[in-house]
Enzyme design. Structure first.
Site, PDB file in Angstrom:
ATOM      1  N   ASP A 101       0.869  -1.175   0.000  1.00  0.00           N
ATOM      2  CA  ASP A 101       0.000   0.000   0.000  1.00  0.00           C
ATOM      3  C   ASP A 101       0.908   1.228   0.000  1.00  0.00           C
ATOM      4  O   ASP A 101       1.773   1.365   0.869  1.00  0.00           O
ATOM      5  CB  ASP A 101      -0.854  -0.031   1.281  1.00  0.00           C
ATOM      6  CG  ASP A 101      -2.217   0.589   1.081  1.00  0.00           C
ATOM      7  OD1 ASP A 101      -2.297   1.602   0.368  1.00  0.00           O
ATOM      8  OD2 ASP A 101      -3.186   0.076   1.662  1.00  0.00           O
ATOM      9  N   ASP A 206      -2.834   4.491  -2.750  1.00  0.00           N
ATOM     10  CA  ASP A 206      -3.876   4.977  -1.845  1.00  0.00           C
ATOM     11  C   ASP A 206      -4.399   6.349  -2.274  1.00  0.00           C
ATOM     12  O   ASP A 206      -3.610   7.227  -2.646  1.00  0.00           O
ATOM     13  CB  ASP A 206      -3.268   5.095  -0.438  1.00  0.00           C
ATOM     14  CG  ASP A 206      -4.247   5.644   0.569  1.00  0.00           C
ATOM     15  OD1 ASP A 206      -5.196   4.922   0.908  1.00  0.00           O
ATOM     16  OD2 ASP A 206      -4.075   6.802   1.007  1.00  0.00           O
ATOM     17  N   GLU A 265      -6.816   3.377  -6.022  1.00  0.00           N
ATOM     18  CA  GLU A 265      -8.065   3.590  -5.290  1.00  0.00           C
ATOM     19  C   GLU A 265      -8.664   4.884  -5.824  1.00  0.00           C
ATOM     20  O   GLU A 265      -8.115   5.957  -5.600  1.00  0.00           O
ATOM     21  CB  GLU A 265      -7.784   3.716  -3.785  1.00  0.00           C
ATOM     22  CG  GLU A 265      -9.055   3.833  -2.976  1.00  0.00           C
ATOM     23  CD  GLU A 265      -8.871   4.471  -1.604  1.00  0.00           C
ATOM     24  OE1 GLU A 265      -9.714   4.243  -0.739  1.00  0.00           O
ATOM     25  OE2 GLU A 265      -7.902   5.231  -1.400  1.00  0.00           O
ATOM     26  N   HIS A 342     -10.428  -2.651   4.367  1.00  0.00           N
ATOM     27  CA  HIS A 342     -10.223  -2.151   5.729  1.00  0.00           C
ATOM     28  C   HIS A 342     -10.989  -0.848   5.995  1.00  0.00           C
ATOM     29  O   HIS A 342     -10.929  -0.329   7.100  1.00  0.00           O
ATOM     30  CB  HIS A 342      -8.725  -1.917   5.934  1.00  0.00           C
ATOM     31  CG  HIS A 342      -8.221  -0.844   5.021  1.00  0.00           C
ATOM     32  ND1 HIS A 342      -8.149  -1.011   3.647  1.00  0.00           N
ATOM     33  CD2 HIS A 342      -7.827   0.430   5.254  1.00  0.00           C
ATOM     34  CE1 HIS A 342      -7.732   0.113   3.097  1.00  0.00           C
ATOM     35  NE2 HIS A 342      -7.530   1.015   4.037  1.00  0.00           N
ATOM     36  N   ASP A 343     -11.656  -0.291   4.989  1.00  0.00           N
ATOM     37  CA  ASP A 343     -12.415   0.957   5.165  1.00  0.00           C
ATOM     38  C   ASP A 343     -13.921   0.731   5.289  1.00  0.00           C
ATOM     39  O   ASP A 343     -14.692   1.693   5.313  1.00  0.00           O
ATOM     40  CB  ASP A 343     -12.176   1.902   3.976  1.00  0.00           C
ATOM     41  CG  ASP A 343     -10.774   2.472   3.975  1.00  0.00           C
ATOM     42  OD1 ASP A 343     -10.185   2.621   5.066  1.00  0.00           O
ATOM     43  OD2 ASP A 343     -10.260   2.775   2.889  1.00  0.00           O
TER      44      ASP A 343
HETATM   45  C1  GLC Z   1      -7.650   5.510   1.797  1.00  0.00           C
HETATM   46  C2  GLC Z   1      -7.388   4.389   2.785  1.00  0.00           C
HETATM   47  C3  GLC Z   1      -7.910   4.791   4.131  1.00  0.00           C
HETATM   48  C4  GLC Z   1      -7.188   6.041   4.578  1.00  0.00           C
HETATM   49  C5  GLC Z   1      -7.279   7.145   3.522  1.00  0.00           C
HETATM   50  C6  GLC Z   1      -6.282   8.234   3.793  1.00  0.00           C
HETATM   51  O1  GLC Z   1      -8.992   5.717   1.578  1.00  0.00           O
HETATM   52  O2  GLC Z   1      -7.923   3.191   2.302  1.00  0.00           O
HETATM   53  O3  GLC Z   1      -7.783   3.774   5.074  1.00  0.00           O
HETATM   54  O4  GLC Z   1      -7.717   6.511   5.781  1.00  0.00           O
HETATM   55  O5  GLC Z   1      -7.003   6.672   2.222  1.00  0.00           O
HETATM   56  O6  GLC Z   1      -4.980   7.799   3.528  1.00  0.00           O
END
Ligand code: GLC
Ligand code: CA
Length: 570
Positions: A101, A206, A265, A342-343
């Site tokens: 990540d 990310d 993402e 994980h979100d």
């Molecule tokens: C992404 C991650 C999340 C994080 C955010 C800020 O959405 O998946 O867990 O809090 O980015 O880095």
């Protein structure tokens, strides 16, 4: 741009791993790389071939590693650079690829770049961040714009008592970096290059949707619905046109034709047609693109004040979202499939059911697995792990992404009971709960109390050891299902044939088929009650099924709660 014509991830099933809660190797209550290495055989036996590991770089852990303070060091709580090398070696021996990540939208406030940027106004590092002067109005200082952030009301944080602010699209401890700056972009290329040289097989980029911002920082004209003076306006910093050129440059300079997977993402505000541009098989800078469209199709998101019974899967919306991405993508690009990461809360609590725990967990596995794309399962899904159904406010407040909202809900007049029932079904820390290894103290995760919350799964028979021994367990169903999906014939069929929906308008059932030399068909009842389904096929074989017997009469299938089939049909 050189892209591989038959990339390896087309033949893999992925696994999303949250290292802090997976396995503790040194018994300090925190999951780590040695713990993960000790469980690689578990992952191999499950059948997954690529593992995306949530962030492991040095970090003060304000946002659990998404706030990086040193990209070239492993967070000591997870281990050392040597441990990462061992992980790569041991994973590769078992045919497992490792995806790291990689957070390149922001750093931690503690990153030396940011510290220097604050101290030295003329430094190179100052230009890595987005620092702007606030506005004086009637003798009062206001942030440079009315933009809201994902975690806090304003995306501007004042620097000390100066009239300057820094920009953050997430938490205040995570300043965004300035991707218009070529020197900054070069830094990220170097970091990626370092890890590719180490043997890493890819990156999950990310929050990559947000790299490009509207650099005018002019106020958003969206209505300020909650009256706090700020509005979250994704158009100001999500999937903007400049992003494509940044990513193209990144791919060309960092990847240089190497066989590495770039997963982006891109969040909730992207259209499939835009997605295709980013992930195009021949000239897109990314390889796989995670959107959020299939993860909250039950009204759970933001549903504070609602009763649990009001959270009902909108099966039509779910099918619609799968199909609109499929239609745009299948000829042009590869596509990840997932229910949870994980979100999000656990999928068992989203689309599944505690009452029909085994049945629904199996049904969700099967339904996702044979859709077009590269499937990713989230850790614990294969055991039917559940949300923190007894979690406390303190458990949920551990997450920076939730902490502020608890205060806001209290301010808005919700009782703690209402807040809790909402968080127990929707907060992202539900998915970060401790992995359930065996029916032993702390679920076999560690010999001491874990720092992250732990659910009751291991006390309810939902743990890796118990499930391994039970041929009808959810875990063994997953193994069988993944094995079938990975067979070349079925994998090619799923990826290369047209996906056809069957009885599209059925409000309760997801059914689709792929025609080939053998035609396979998935039929799933998404409800915790019995439904009927018209079935105009001949069953040649049943490859997977989560119940005994078939209730078929006069072309009508009676589907029991969450009953799910993988048929071969004629
Ligand atoms: C992404 C991650 C999340 C994080 C955010 C800020 O959405 O998946 O867990 O809090 O980015 O880095
Ligand atoms: Ca540890």
């Amino acid at each position: 741009m050189e892209k591989h014509t038959n990339p390896w991830w087309r033949e893999e099933v992925g696994y999303i791993l949250y290292p802090e809660s997976f396995k503790d190797g040194n018994n300090d209550g925190i999951g780590d790389l040695p713990g993960l290495i000790s469980k690689l055989d578990y992952l191999k036996n499950l059948g997954v071939g690529m593992v995306w590991i949530c962030p492991i770089f040095s970090s003060p852990m304000e946002d659990n590693g998404y706030d990086v303070s040193d990209y070239y060091a492993i967070n000591p709580r997870f281990g050392t650079m040597e441990d990462l090398k061992t992980l790569l070696e041991e994973a590769h021996k078992r045919g497992i690829k490792i995806i790291l990540d990689f957070v390149l939208n922001h750093t931690s406030k503690e990153h030396p770049w940011f510290q220097k940027a604050l101290k030295e106004k003329d430094s190179e590092e100052r230009k890595y961040y987005l620092i702007r002067k606030g506005k004086w109005i009637d003798g009062k200082l206001y942030p440079p714009s009315n933009w809201g952030s994902f975690f806090t009301p304003s995306c501007w944080e004042r620097i000390g008592d100066s009239d300057e602010y820094y920009f953050h699209s997430f938490g205040t401890s995570m300043p965004d970096v300035d991707w218009t700056n070529p020197n900054l972009r070069k830094k990220y290329v170097e970091i990626a290059d370092f890890y590719i040289s180490l043997g890493v097989d890819g990156f999950r980029l990310d929050a990559v949707a947000h790299l490009a911002k509207d650099m005018s920082f002019e106020d958003s004209s969206l209505p300020d619905e909650d009256g706090d003076g700020f509005v979250l306006d994704p158009s100001k910093f999500s999937n903007r046109p400049e992003l494509l050129s940044y990513l193209k440059e990144f791919r060309e300079e960092a990847i240089r034709g190497r066989n590495v997977c770039l997963i982006g993402e891109v969040g909730g505000s992207i259209q499939p047609s835009e997605g295709v541009t980013f992930a195009n098989r021949h000239h897109g800078p990314l390889d796989l693109l995670f959107n959020f469209d299939t993860v909250w199709n039950n009204g759970n998101f933001g549903s504070i004040g609602k009763k649990d019974e009001e959270i009902v899967t909108n099966v039509m919306q779910l099918k619609h979202n799968f199909t609109r991405w499929y239609d745009a993508c299948h000829k042009e690009c590869d596509m990840p499939l997932y229910w949870c990461n994980h979100d999000h809360p656990r999928v068992l609590g989203q689309y599944g059911s505690r009452e029909y725990r085994k049945e629904s967990a199996k049904a969700l596995c099967l339904t996702l697995l044979f859709l077009y794309g590269t499937p990713f399962f989230y850790q614990g899904e294969e055991l039917a792990m559940d949300n923190l159904v007894e979690g406390s406010i303190a458990d949920f407040a551990q997450d920076v992404g939730t902490k502020d909202s608890i205060l806001a809900y209290r301010k808005a007049g919700y009782t703690d009971e209402e807040i809790l029932s909402f968080l127990r079904r929707s907060a992202r820390i539900n998915a970060r709960s401790i992995f359930s290894w065996e029916n032993a103290p702390y679920g076999g995760f560690s010999s001491v109390a874990p720092i992250l919350p732990q659910g009751k799964d291991y006390l309810e028979g939902y743990d890796a050891h118990t499930e391994e021994l039970d041929p009808y367990s959810v875990l063994n169903f997953y193994k069988m299902a993944i094995q079938i999906r990975k067979q070349k014939y079925y994998n090619d069929l799923v990826l290369d044939s047209q996906l056809e929906w069957v009885d599209w308008n059925h409000q309760d059932v997801i059914a689709y088929l792929h025609r080939g030399y053998q035609t396979i068909m998935v039929v799933t009842n998404m409800r915790p009650y019995q439904v009927y389904f018209t079935f105009n096929f001949q069953i040649a074989d049943i490859l997977l099924h989560n119940y005994d017997g078939v209730l078929l009469n006069n072309h009508v299938l009676t589907l029991r709660p969450f009953e799910s089939f993988l048929f071969v049909v004629k």
